[in-house]
Scaffold this motif. Structure first.
Motif, mmCIF file in Angstrom:
data_model
loop_
_atom_site.group_PDB
_atom_site.id
_atom_site.type_symbol
_atom_site.label_atom_id
_atom_site.label_comp_id
_atom_site.label_asym_id
_atom_site.label_seq_id
_atom_site.Cartn_x
_atom_site.Cartn_y
_atom_site.Cartn_z
ATOM 1 N N UNK A 37 0.828 -1.209 0.000
ATOM 2 C CA UNK A 37 0.000 0.000 0.000
ATOM 3 C C UNK A 37 0.853 1.246 0.000
ATOM 4 N N UNK A 38 0.424 2.244 0.768
ATOM 5 C CA UNK A 38 1.209 3.457 0.925
ATOM 6 C C UNK A 38 1.258 4.293 -0.334
ATOM 7 N N UNK A 39 2.201 5.223 -0.365
ATOM 8 C CA UNK A 39 2.344 6.128 -1.491
ATOM 9 C C UNK A 39 3.793 6.513 -1.693
ATOM 10 N N UNK A 40 4.041 7.189 -2.792
ATOM 11 C CA UNK A 40 5.399 7.614 -3.132
ATOM 12 C C UNK A 40 5.431 9.097 -3.471
ATOM 13 N N UNK A 41 6.560 9.720 -3.134
ATOM 14 C CA UNK A 41 6.941 11.021 -3.662
ATOM 15 C C UNK A 41 8.332 10.869 -4.259
ATOM 16 N N UNK A 42 8.724 11.818 -5.084
ATOM 17 C CA UNK A 42 9.968 11.627 -5.836
ATOM 18 C C UNK A 42 10.767 12.918 -5.911
ATOM 19 N N UNK A 43 12.049 12.795 -5.575
ATOM 20 C CA UNK A 43 12.989 13.894 -5.844
ATOM 21 C C UNK A 43 13.661 13.592 -7.175
ATOM 22 N N UNK A 44 13.518 14.541 -8.137
ATOM 23 C CA UNK A 44 13.974 14.281 -9.502
ATOM 24 C C UNK A 44 14.952 15.347 -9.983
ATOM 25 N N UNK A 52 13.396 17.077 2.293
ATOM 26 C CA UNK A 52 12.499 15.959 1.997
ATOM 27 C C UNK A 52 11.029 16.320 2.171
ATOM 28 N N UNK A 53 10.734 17.428 2.831
ATOM 29 C CA UNK A 53 9.344 17.843 2.987
ATOM 30 C C UNK A 53 8.848 18.615 1.774
ATOM 31 N N UNK A 54 9.683 19.496 1.241
ATOM 32 C CA UNK A 54 9.280 20.322 0.094
ATOM 33 C C UNK A 54 9.825 19.794 -1.226
ATOM 34 N N UNK A 55 10.794 18.875 -1.174
ATOM 35 C CA UNK A 55 11.486 18.342 -2.355
ATOM 36 C C UNK A 55 12.234 19.428 -3.116
ATOM 37 N N UNK A 56 12.616 20.491 -2.421
ATOM 38 C CA UNK A 56 13.367 21.575 -3.038
ATOM 39 C C UNK A 56 14.853 21.402 -2.770
ATOM 40 N N UNK A 57 15.670 21.654 -3.786
ATOM 41 C CA UNK A 57 17.117 21.564 -3.640
ATOM 42 C C UNK A 57 17.623 22.746 -2.841
ATOM 43 N N UNK A 58 18.411 22.466 -1.793
ATOM 44 C CA UNK A 58 18.957 23.510 -0.940
ATOM 45 C C UNK A 58 20.384 23.883 -1.326
#
Length: 896
Positions: A295-302, A344-350
């Motif tokens: 189950x669950x879900x995915x997010x992706x850093x691309x 990892x919360x916003x998926x924005x590169x710092x």
């Protein structure tokens, strides 16, 4: 000839005069060729019914005039033989008729058939007619034209004067000259590049329209490919010109890179599991309880441009550092290794760290712990395995040193002292002392002390280590031992380096596994977990390395590659067969993420369910549930699977293998209901007809095998063979009525076949221009020729698929990208939406039955991406789409 003297020099002037005389002779010869062809046409018309070629009142054109138009063409559309010279040459065309032998270089025409308007069918991709002339490749000198004529013949035609030959040989001469003029499609020229037939030189892809407006022509590797315009299209300007309104959003990534990477599995503060495959870092939230369903879900850093090789999680549990390998873009320019630090919360590169500072790739990295993650340690994959320390907030390098010529597999800061760093790898454990140099970039120093094995056997590899709360260090090695390392004062009996005051030695040793230890994990309760390679055991150890509990991973999941601690007693285990398992030592483990382990090629989607099937070089045939994002079942094919297709009933699936063998399997029982071999070369495509009555199998032996299929798809019998391609079959599609096939081959041919009429080759390709196709997966054809980029060598596009609603076309290319075009895509340099994420050539794309999703396969990265189609024809709103220009151009395409 470039070396000849100026116009006033004697030898040069004589050479030019000789060439001029030769051209005049060839022009006379061409007149005789035309006359011979006209005479042959006249004789044929006298023997054939009046309506077979043209109006019965017209017996043939006068000598020297252009031949009549083929059937179905407007009276003004007079086909002609293109004469290739300089750009100022006029176009003259000759109609290849079913006349004397030698006028066609393809198989004999079927009864009642006629030749196509320009060129022969076997030219498919290479029709003999050409578009506007061109100087051709650099280095070929184009001769100046005599002022009185511009329609010079091909330079490789005969130079002898026909007036010196007997009159009775004229017909034979006409036939041989026509063969010469049409030979760009012959088998003898398929392996090379004919500079005279290329308007742009080898590797170019150009398109242009012929004078009559009945066809378009493009060139691949110098070979002309003629495609006829459907009769319903009055002007190409009326076709769609912009990118499609639909867009793609990455919905799910199947697979995990555990086969050949480490530092690849962690749990974030949010409870999400972070790992990577291809160029994507996946944040996965499991569903259900331990040992339960995924189950669950995915997010992706691309944000990465090439494959990710290692991860590190900041002490705050939110920030993540990911390092990528080196690569090249589509233009051959290097893509440099780099480390991304991102939220990892916003998926924005710092922060982007080390661009241009690393070689080959980033092999290992780690955040410091004692100072709240202020520093990042990186080891690259260069020969010296450079060790460097970076300021995370500024992205500046504080210190760097050559580590060792042996491979480095792990790196880490001492959690109690950020000035202490440990690396391990092939036959070594190194203890580093880092002096920060007051924070001045490049002013820090790193000094090394080697771990001393003393009386203990030095292992070949030390893949992993962990820091214990008391300051000791545990290492796992290739001998299956866990070694405990501690500091001790140096004396004369202790081997050391440089007279160091203290050294690191082995305090204790425990034999933990049979074979290598790939992973160690320190749990919150102070116990240690170890994961074995050969024995696939997961063991828990208490203080003093006392064994507490263990579990064994099932063999089909592979060895333990990485271990991460989840909430409570839950554990997450990554394996060497690219599976991610969830569970605990007491209840066992079940898979939540699974994937292939080797290069993928075969893909097909279910005709009425959100399921799809994949196969590849790992010999696994896998059926995936696109809604549950899980593996429904898999079987071992024992051989490499390269292609597959569902029967329209969905009850069976055909799979083509690399040995010429193909199987039909029941999708419910997984039993093989048919096992047949055609030839001994690999099969590249299998395709059922839309009514399910036929199965077409394209082979690398240049043939298409046709089988009659029973209503349930379980039984097959040979119906015939389609013989006529001069290279291996690459793609094929059935017409909507199930009677015809369109096929592509490795030498860029486009051929059409009448299957219901006996697997006959349709020599007149012009008559197939209005045929409707049930699927469109052929990469060459009028409706999709705009997907080809400039400079293509003919192998840049691996797969193509039209949506079922016939609105969009998805393309898989050799540059790790998935493209989305409008359909039809019949304009050169058509704009596309470009999507990255794969780390290798994309081998196949297919839409699901309702066009809600697109599936794409990575080649060597063994990844499967499931994209959601948004906007018109899909679900969800249409995102704002900036203006986009032609695809595959870094300066003009949008990489979404």
């Amino acid at each position: 000839m470039d070396g000849a003297g100026g116009p006033g020099e004697g030898p040069a002037q004589e050479a030019l005069q000789s060439l001029s005389r030769r051209l005049q002779v060839q022009e006379k010869e061409m007149e005789l060729v035309k006359a011979a062809l006209a005479e042959a046409l006249r004789l044929l018309r006298l023997q054939a019914p009046p309506t077979s070629l043209q109006d019965p009142g017209t017996l043939g054109p006068p000598r020297g005039s252009s031949p009549a138009a083929p059937p179905g063409l407007p009276p003004t559309c007079s086909p002609s033989l293109v004469s290739r010279g300089t750009q100022t040459e006029a176009e003259v065309e000759v109609e290849p008729s079913p006349g004397p032998p030698g006028l066609s270089n393809g198989p004999p025409a079927p009864p009642g058939g006629s030749e196509e308007p320009s060129g022969t069918q076997s030219e498919g991709g290479g029709s003999s007619s050409s578009g506007t002339g061109s100087p051709g490749p650099p280095g070929i000198l184009r001769l100046a034209q005599p002022p009185q004529r511009t329609d010079t013949p091909r330079r490789n035609s005969s130079s002898s004067s026909p007036s010196e030959r007997p009159r009775q040989k004229l017909s034979r001469k006409a036939a041989s000259s026509a063969n010469l003029l049409l030979r760009s499609g012959s088998t003898e020229s398929r392996g090379g590049k004919d500079p005279l037939s290329s308007p742009g030189g080898p590797g170019s892809r150009r398109s242009n329209y012929n004078l009559e407006g009945i066809s378009v022509k493009m060139f691949l590797r110098g070979r002309p490919i003629t495609m006829y315009i459907p009769s319903g299209i009055r002007s190409l300007e009326e076709l769609p010109s912009g990118p499609p309104p639909e867009t793609l959003s990455l919905d799910w990534v199947y697979g995990y890179r555990g086969r050949d990477s480490r530092s690849n599995l962690f749990v974030l503060r949010s409870g999400e599991v972070v790992y990577f495959i291809a160029c994507v870092v996946v944040l996965y939230r499991p569903g259900g309880g331990p040992g339960g369903p995924g189950g669950g879900g995915q997010r992706h850093y691309r944000g990465h441009t090439d494959c990710v090789r290692c991860l590190a999680v900041h002490p705050d549990g939110v920030r993540v550092a990911s390092g990528q390998t080196a690569g090249v873009d589509k233009d051959g320019k290097p893509l440099q290794p780099v480390v991304h630090v991102w939220d990892s919360e916003t998926l924005l590169k710092l922060q982007e760290i080390g661009l241009g500072a690393f070689e080959r790739g980033v092999g290992a990295l780690a955040f410091s712990v004692a100072d709240q993650g202020a520093f990042l340690c990186v080891v690259d994959d260069s020969n010296e395995h450079m060790l460097s320390v970076w300021d995370c907030s500024r992205g500046t390098k504080l210190a760097e040193i050559k580590s060792t010529n042996d491979s480095v597999l792990a790196v880490g800061f001492n959690p109690r002292d950020s000035s202490s760093i440990v690396t391990s790898g092939k036959s070594h454990v190194h203890f580093w002392n880092w002096n920060g140099g007051t924070g001045i970039p490049g002013n820090g120093t790193l000094t090394r002390k080697q771990g001393v094995f003393g009386k203990y056997k030095k292992p070949k590899f030390i893949p992993c280590f962990v820091f214990l709360p008391d300051g000791d260090i545990l290492t796992g090695d290739s001998e299956g031992n866990i070694l405990t390392w501690g500091r001790s004062l140096s004396d004369s009996r202790t081997p050391g380096r440089g007279g160091a005051k203290e050294t690191y030695g082995i305090v204790a040793q425990a034999h933990a596994h049979e074979g290598s230890i790939f992973a160690l994990c320190l749990r919150r309760d102070g116990t240690v977990l170890s994961g074995g390679g050969r024995d696939r055991r997961l063991a828990q150890w208490g203080p003093g390395l006392v064994a507490l509990q263990e579990a064994e991973i099932p063999e089909h999941f592979g060895a333990v590659r990485a271990i991460a601690e989840g909430p409570g007693s839950e554990l997450l285990v990554g394996t060497t067969k690219n599976a991610l398992l969830r569970g605990d030592l007491a209840q066992g483990f079940s898979p939540v993420i699974q994937g292939h382990t080797d290069e993928l090629w075969g893909l097909c989607t279910h005709p009425f369910q959100n399921r799809f099937l994949t196969c590849g070089h790992d010999r696994q045939l896998c059926l995936w549930d696109g809604e549950g994002h899980a593996l429904a079942w898999s079987i071992d094919l024992k051989e490499t699977g390269l292609c597959a297709d569902f029967h329209p009933s969905g009850a069976v699936v055909a799979v083509g293998l690399n040995t010429g063998r193909w199987l039909v399997l029941d999708t419910e029982t997984r039993e093989i209901v048919s096992d047949i071999t055609d030839g001994n070369e690999q099969l590249s495509v299998v395709r059922y007809s839309p009514d399910g009555l036929y199965l077409a199998i394209g082979s690398h032996d240049n043939m298409i095998y046709i089988y009659s299929v029973s209503s349930d798809g379980a039984k097959s019998s040979r119906f015939g063979r389609c013989v006529g391609h001069s290279s291996f079959i690459t793609h094929l599609d059935w017409s909507k009525d199930g009677n015809f096939i369109m096929s592509n081959s490795g030498d860029y041919e486009i051929l059409y076949w009448d299957v219901a009429g006996g697997c006959k080759l349709l020599r007149n390709r012009y008559e197939s221009r209005d045929r409707e196709w049930a699927t469109y997966t052929c990469v060459l054809g009028f409706h999709v020729y705009g997907v080809w980029p400039d400079g293509s060598d003919g192998t840049d596009i691996n797969s193509l698929c039209r949506s079922h609603n016939e609105r969009i076309v998805a393309v898989a290319d050799d540059f790790c990208k998935v493209h989305l075009f409008q359909y039809p895509c019949a304009r050169a340099k058509a704009p596309s939406l470009v999507y990255g994420g794969h780390g290798s050539h994309v081998t196949s794309v297919r839409f699901t039955h309702d066009d809600s999703h697109l599936i794409s396969l990575g080649g060597k990265d063994a990844s499967i991406f499931q994209w959601r189609v948004l906007g018109a024809g899909g679900t969800g709103p249409v995102p704002t789409t900036p203006s986009r220009t032609p695809s595959l151009s870094p300066a003009s395409s949008l990489d979404v």
